[in-house]
Design an enzyme around this catalytic site. Structure first.
Site, PDB file in Angstrom:
ATOM      1  N   CYS A 130      34.341   9.580  64.147  1.00  0.00           N
ATOM      2  CA  CYS A 130      33.926  10.774  64.906  1.00  0.00           C
ATOM      3  C   CYS A 130      32.519  10.608  65.459  1.00  0.00           C
ATOM      4  CB  CYS A 130      33.929  12.011  64.014  1.00  0.00           C
ATOM      5  SG  CYS A 130      35.520  12.376  63.307  1.00  0.00           S
TER       6      CYS A 130
HETATM    7  C1  BEZ Z   1      36.328   9.018  60.724  1.00  0.00           C
HETATM    8  O1  BEZ Z   1      36.022   9.856  61.555  1.00  0.00           O
HETATM    9  O2  BEZ Z   1      35.762   7.943  60.670  1.00  0.00           O
HETATM   10  C2  BEZ Z   1      37.454   9.276  59.756  1.00  0.00           C
HETATM   11  C3  BEZ Z   1      37.712  10.551  59.320  1.00  0.00           C
HETATM   12  C4  BEZ Z   1      38.715  10.769  58.402  1.00  0.00           C
HETATM   13  C5  BEZ Z   1      39.488   9.698  57.958  1.00  0.00           C
HETATM   14  C6  BEZ Z   1      39.238   8.419  58.440  1.00  0.00           C
HETATM   15  C7  BEZ Z   1      38.213   8.199  59.348  1.00  0.00           C
END
Ligand code: BEZ
Length: 211
Positions: A45
C-alpha cells in the site's frame, strides 16, 4: 451485495486525511476513482499511495478525483503519510478515507471474508459524474495494482462516454478504436465522416475520435 457496473454508488460521509467528505457532493461533476488499502503501514500500500500521488496530475488532466480508503483512523493515516513521503519520495496529495468502523468497506463490499476478516482487498471503483459504477477491479492484498492500467481504463471509459466507440485488446491512447455494434452503418457515416475499415460487418475500425 456487490456493486456492479451501472449501479449508483452508495453515498456516505466520512473522515479523511483532508477533513470530512460527503461522497456524492465531493465527486460533484467529476469522474472519481475510489480504491481500498488493506491496512495502514503495510508495504505494498505504501508503494501504491506514492505512485497514485505521483500520477495525480494525470488524473487531474482527465477530470478524475482520486480517493483512497483504509480501515484505520485519520491520525494513523497522517502518520503513515510521513512514511510514504520518506520512502516513496512523493507526498500524499489526495484524501484517504478513515474507515475504522468499516462502514464504507461494508457498503462497497471491500472485505472478502474468505480472504481476510479484517483487511480489505484491493478494490477499485471507477465512477462517472452520474455517480454510476463504470468499472471495477479487485486484487488480493499481496498484489499491488497497476495505476497506469487504471489511467488507461479511464481513457477508454471517457472515450466511450463521448463517442460511439469501444477500445480493442491492449488498446493504448491514440490507437485505433472500434465502432460499437449498436451504431448502424448509416449512423456511422454521420458520426465518422472520415470512414472506417470493416474487417467484418461487426468489426469496424476507426482512428481514435477527437485525437
Ligand atoms: C501490503 O500492503 O503490503 C499488504 C497488506 C496486507 C497483506 C499483504 C500485504
Amino acid at each position: 451485495m456487490a456493486l456492479r457496473i451501472g449501479d449508483t454508488v452508495p453515498d456516505f460521509t466520512a473522515e479523511t486525511t483532508e477533513g470530512p467528505i460527503s461522497f456524492h457532493e465531493w465527486i460533484g461533476d467529476s469522474w472519481a476513482v475510489l480504491f481500498s488499502h488493506p491496512k495502514d503501514f503495510t508495504p505494498v500500500c505504501t508503494t501504491e499511495l506514492g505512485e497514485a500521488s505521483r500520477l495525480k496530475p494525470e488524473f487531474d488532466r482527465r477530470g478524475v478525483k482520486i480517493v483512497g480508503l483504509s480501515v484505520d483512523p485519520a491520525d494513523s493515516h497522517r502518520r503513515w503519510a510521513a512514511d510514504i513521503e520518506e520512502t516513496q519520495g512523493q507526498a500524499l496529495n489526495f484524501p484517504v478515507i478513515a474507515d475504522s468502523d468499516r462502514k464504507v468497506s461494508d457498503m462497497y463490499d471491500m472485505i472478502h471474508p474468505n480472504a481476510s476478516d479484517t483487511f480489505t482487498v484491493r478494490s477499485v471503483f471507477i465512477i462517472g459524474p452520474d455517480k454510476k459504477v463504470k468499472a471495477t477491479l479487485t486484487y488480493p492484498a499481496s498484489a499491488g495494482r497497476n495505476f497506469d492500467e487504471i489511467l488507461r481504463l479511464v481513457d477508454s471509459l471517457q472515450l466511450t462516454s463521448q463517442y460511439s466507440v469501444a477500445t480493442p485488446v491492449n488498446w493504448k491512447p491514440g490507437e485505433d478504436c472500434i465502432i460499437v455494434p449498436a451504431v448502424t452503418d448509416e449512423q456511422a457515416k454521420e458520426k465518422f465522416p472520415g470512414g472506417w475499415k470493416a474487417l467484418k460487418p461487426y468489426l469496424r475500425i476507426v482512428p481514435q475520435p477527437g485525437k
